[in-house]
Design an enzyme around this catalytic site. Structure first.
Site, PDB file in Angstrom:
ATOM      1  N   CYS A 171       7.688  -3.696   0.649  1.00  0.00           N
ATOM      2  CA  CYS A 171       6.943  -2.670   1.377  1.00  0.00           C
ATOM      3  C   CYS A 171       7.010  -2.852   2.889  1.00  0.00           C
ATOM      4  O   CYS A 171       7.233  -1.894   3.619  1.00  0.00           O
ATOM      5  CB  CYS A 171       5.492  -2.658   0.922  1.00  0.00           C
ATOM      6  SG  CYS A 171       5.309  -2.327  -0.833  1.00  0.00           S
ATOM      7  N   LYS A 221       0.026   6.197  -2.847  1.00  0.00           N
ATOM      8  CA  LYS A 221       1.439   6.546  -2.967  1.00  0.00           C
ATOM      9  C   LYS A 221       2.095   5.801  -4.111  1.00  0.00           C
ATOM     10  O   LYS A 221       1.488   4.903  -4.705  1.00  0.00           O
ATOM     11  CB  LYS A 221       2.161   6.219  -1.651  1.00  0.00           C
ATOM     12  CG  LYS A 221       2.102   4.735  -1.337  1.00  0.00           C
ATOM     13  CD  LYS A 221       2.825   4.400  -0.062  1.00  0.00           C
ATOM     14  CE  LYS A 221       2.842   2.898   0.142  1.00  0.00           C
ATOM     15  NZ  LYS A 221       3.423   2.155  -0.976  1.00  0.00           N
ATOM     16  N   ASP A 279       0.220  -6.323  -4.813  1.00  0.00           N
ATOM     17  CA  ASP A 279      -0.249  -5.863  -3.506  1.00  0.00           C
ATOM     18  C   ASP A 279      -1.554  -6.525  -3.107  1.00  0.00           C
ATOM     19  O   ASP A 279      -2.034  -7.425  -3.763  1.00  0.00           O
ATOM     20  CB  ASP A 279      -0.392  -4.341  -3.513  1.00  0.00           C
ATOM     21  CG  ASP A 279      -1.324  -3.866  -4.603  1.00  0.00           C
ATOM     22  OD1 ASP A 279      -1.459  -2.649  -4.767  1.00  0.00           O
ATOM     23  OD2 ASP A 279      -1.938  -4.712  -5.280  1.00  0.00           O
TER      24      ASP A 279
END
Length: 221
Positions: A133, A89, A25
């Site tokens: 994502c 999350k 990420d």
């Protein structure tokens, strides 16, 4: 005859999602794994500066921050300046219950003023990874009835070949794939709006970064 109408924005009910999620990420720890990661950061910085000028709400997610750390340091001051809402999350999609509640609250007030329910938002997505994502978030938002704008110069993946595949799928599903500058000018819609001078200045200041990001991230499209 001159246009006598009051200048107003073309896109009025917006939110920006910074997709900072999945194992690879937008966190410093994983930067080396993402194709053209630094270019995604450049575009996101511009978008966040624009969000501050245009007063557009920003939402950022982290994936298991306790283990993987927070958002990339280069973006933290800009996220703070926009008053961004941060949600941690484990789900790949950003459309988690907490985010949906934020949208319901904002959309509720917008719907009341427009005598509509539910209100439709124009949601702008930047971040990673394009095929995980970003894709899952966009699909969930479309299913929830929102308009989705994916910034082609603001998304990437570990494997560069995944990016055009993801963007092609999102176009087919109904998302708008555009550039950060295209989105900015579509948001304004009129050079007469109060924020135009500031946005034009931002575009000029970031011109070199924009060219760099477009050249790199759109090279596979």
């Amino acid at each position: 005859m001159a246009d006598k109408t009051t200048p107003e924005r073309r896109l009025k009910n917006q939110a920006i999602l910074y997709a900072d999620c999945s194992v690879c990420d937008m966190q410093d720890k994983f930067a080396p794994a993402i194709w053209q990661f630094d270019k995604v950061v450049l575009t996101t910085q511009k978008v966040l500066r624009a969000a501050k000028i245009l007063n557009i709400p920003v939402y950022v997610t982290t994936q298991n921050a306790a283990r993987l750390g927070g958002t990339v340091a280069a973006l933290e001051p800009l996220l703070a300046a926009t008053g961004a809402t941060t949600i941690d999350k484990t789900r790949f999609s950003m459309w988690v219950p907490e985010l949906a509640r934020h949208f319901a609250s904002t959309a509720g007030s917008a719907a009341a003023s427009a005598a509509e329910s539910p209100a439709q938002c124009q949601v702008v997505i930047a971040g990673i990874e394009s095929h995980i994502c970003v894709t899952q978030t966009a699909l969930d938002l479309l299913a929830a009835g929102h308009d989705v704008f994916v910034l082609a110069d603001g998304v990437s993946s570990c494997n560069e070949q995944e990016v055009p595949l993801a963007l092609a799928r999102l176009r087919a599903e109904g998302a708008t794939v555009t550039s950060s500058e295209g989105w900015l000018y579509e948001t304004m819609g009129d050079a007469g709006i109060a924020e135009f001078r500031e946005i034009a200045k931002l575009v000029k200041e970031t011109n070199a970064d924009t060219k760099t990001a477009l050249s790199a991230l759109l090279s596979k499209m």
